[in-house]
Design a protein around this motif. Structure first.
Motif, short mmCIF file in Angstrom:
data_model
loop_
_atom_site.label_atom_id
_atom_site.label_comp_id
_atom_site.label_asym_id
_atom_site.label_seq_id
_atom_site.Cartn_x
_atom_site.Cartn_y
_atom_site.Cartn_z
N UNK A 86 0.83 -1.21 0.00
CA UNK A 86 0.00 0.00 0.00
C UNK A 86 0.86 1.26 0.00
N UNK A 87 1.90 1.29 0.81
CA UNK A 87 2.77 2.47 0.88
C UNK A 87 3.50 2.67 -0.45
N UNK A 88 3.93 1.59 -1.08
CA UNK A 88 4.62 1.70 -2.36
C UNK A 88 3.73 2.31 -3.44
N UNK A 89 2.43 2.24 -3.24
CA UNK A 89 1.50 2.82 -4.21
C UNK A 89 1.07 4.24 -3.85
N UNK A 90 1.57 4.79 -2.76
CA UNK A 90 1.32 6.19 -2.43
C UNK A 90 2.20 7.07 -3.29
N UNK A 91 1.78 8.29 -3.48
CA UNK A 91 2.63 9.26 -4.17
C UNK A 91 3.75 9.68 -3.22
N UNK A 92 4.77 10.30 -3.76
CA UNK A 92 5.84 10.80 -2.89
C UNK A 92 5.28 11.79 -1.87
N UNK A 93 4.38 12.67 -2.30
CA UNK A 93 3.80 13.66 -1.39
C UNK A 93 3.06 12.96 -0.25
N UNK A 94 2.32 11.92 -0.54
CA UNK A 94 1.60 11.19 0.49
C UNK A 94 2.57 10.53 1.47
N UNK A 95 3.67 9.98 0.94
CA UNK A 95 4.69 9.39 1.81
C UNK A 95 5.32 10.46 2.70
N UNK A 96 5.56 11.64 2.14
CA UNK A 96 6.13 12.73 2.93
C UNK A 96 5.18 13.17 4.04
#
Length: 120
Positions: free
Chosen positions: A72-82
């Motif tokens: 699930x995290x790998x499918x987040x955008x960079x902004x969402x991960x940040x």
């Protein structure tokens, strides 16, 4: 922070590489895995991007939970991960775990350096 060795917890984690890219993985020994990444024996991706720094982690009771969360995290955008990382830095992983499902309703305000909800 975490217990290495005899623990049976599973972790999903994000590390920041020397080139500022983010890598997400899972492990059952977080300390050992971060050391492996930094020694060049971790993932192929991180081998040429050392040193790496742990910037986020979650604890899971089962391997399947940790692997599902990694996916699930790998499918987040960079902004969402940040946003996830900033929430973790500000409030710890308990609050960040709670917030991970709320990305559609929250944004990081860089000027105020705080997370705010788009709606309640």
């Amino acid at each position: 922070m975490w217990i290495s060795g005899d623990n049976y917890m599973n972790y999903t984690y994000i590390i920041k590489c020397a080139d500022s890219t983010l890598y997400t993985g899972w492990t059952n020994d977080l300390d050992k895995r971060i050391k492996a990444h930094n020694s060049g024996k971790g993932a192929k991706y991180t081998k040429t991007r050392r040193p790496v720094k742990l910037v986020y982690y979650e604890e899971h009771e089962t391997k399947n939970e940790a692997m599902s969360r990694e996916y699930a995290i790998k499918h987040l955008t960079r902004k969402e991960k940040e946003i996830l990382i900033k929430a973790y830095e500000a409030w710890g992983h308990d609050m960040a775990d709670h917030l991970y499902g709320m990305f559609a309703f929250a944004l990081w305000d860089d000027e105020k350096e705080e997370l705010f909800a788009l709606r309640d």
